[in-house]
Design a protein around this motif. Structure first.
Motif: not given
Ligand code: UDP
Length: 244
Positions: A14, A59, A80, A140
């Protein structure tokens, strides 16, 4: 273009969509990423994308502020989807548009198709860019784990972890000016040296399914093309120290 991979899973954090902002989406960055994706799609590469949501909501942050962790994770997953739709819109509004499908792991049929593995593969065979939204659909977990999972499901040859760092280092380059960037690493070395590539769940999935991971800096123009051609950029992690 002499491509090394025919089907790739591109993981966009993100934060990569944020540019210099501290929150949200920079449309200029999304546009330039879309142009790079379009270039490799036109060279015949089948492209599936998992987008993160950290530019909007994580999260863990919600949980740290006292929210129920699962609820906070659902909010993160929905974040997302906003990124996925933004990327879809940008790709489809290029001068030479790229056709896409957003598939979400949490059903929201008014805005996107539900995730169905065979449908995702069919779209890829038809040269549509598939964007996976809503992570794995499970709290999670992370979008890195989603990338590993979807990568395995669609038989991606490689996972590109395109982020804001240019690879994996032996120590934190922000703290240690002599930090060394690895060009190639084996899965075993990453585990033995406790190096940070992805979270452990995601990494284990890649290792068990023998999917290589290439970590590279998305901010350098042309890096997606270089990665798809197998040029040595960032850090390559695989079963053996294959020269990429
Ligand atoms: N998340 C989740 N299950 C998943 C993928 C994402 O609960 O299978 C949630 C989690 O809270 C996470 C948020 O979506 O913090 C955003 O995704 P992520 O932190 O992986 O994003 P990035 O760091 O790649 O921007």
């Amino acid at each position: 273009m002499n491509v090394k991979y025919k089907r790739i899973l591109l993981k966009l954090s993100g934060e990569a969509l944020m540019g210099d902002r501290s929150f949200g989406i920079d449309p200029a960055i999304v546009q330039s990423i879309s142009l790079e994706i379009a270039e490799i799609v036109r060279s015949g590469v089948e492209v599936a994308i998992v987008v993160g949501g950290g530019n909007i909501f994580r999260g863990m942050q919600g949980a740290a502020a006292g929210m129920d962790r699962a609820t906070a994770d659902y909010i993160g997953m929905i974040a997302t989807v906003m990124n996925a739709l933004t990327l879809q819109d940008a790709l489809e509004h290029l001068d030479d548009p790229i056709q896409t499908r957003v598939l979400t792991a949490i059903a929201m049929q008014e805005v996107a198709e539900p995730y169905i593995r065979r449908r995702a593969i069919r779209h890829l065979e038809n040269k549509l860019v598939v964007i996976f939204g809503a992570g794995s659909g499970n709290p999670f977990f992370t979008t890195d784990t989603t990338a590993a999972l979807r990568g395995a499901e669609i038989n991606a040859e490689v996972i590109f972890k395109a982020t804001r760092v240019d690879g994996i280092y032996d120590s934190d380059p922000k703290l240690n000016p002599d930090a060394k960037r690895y060009q190639h690493l084996t899965y075993d070395r990453v585990l033995a040296d406790d190096l940070r590539v992805m979270d452990i769940t995601a990494f284990t999935l890649c290792k068990e399914n023998n999917i290589p991971i290439v970590v590279f800096d998305l901010c350098v123009p042309g890096n997606i093309r270089r990665a798809v051609m197998g040029e040595s950029i960032g850090t390559y992690v695989g079963g053996s120290c294959e020269v990429n």
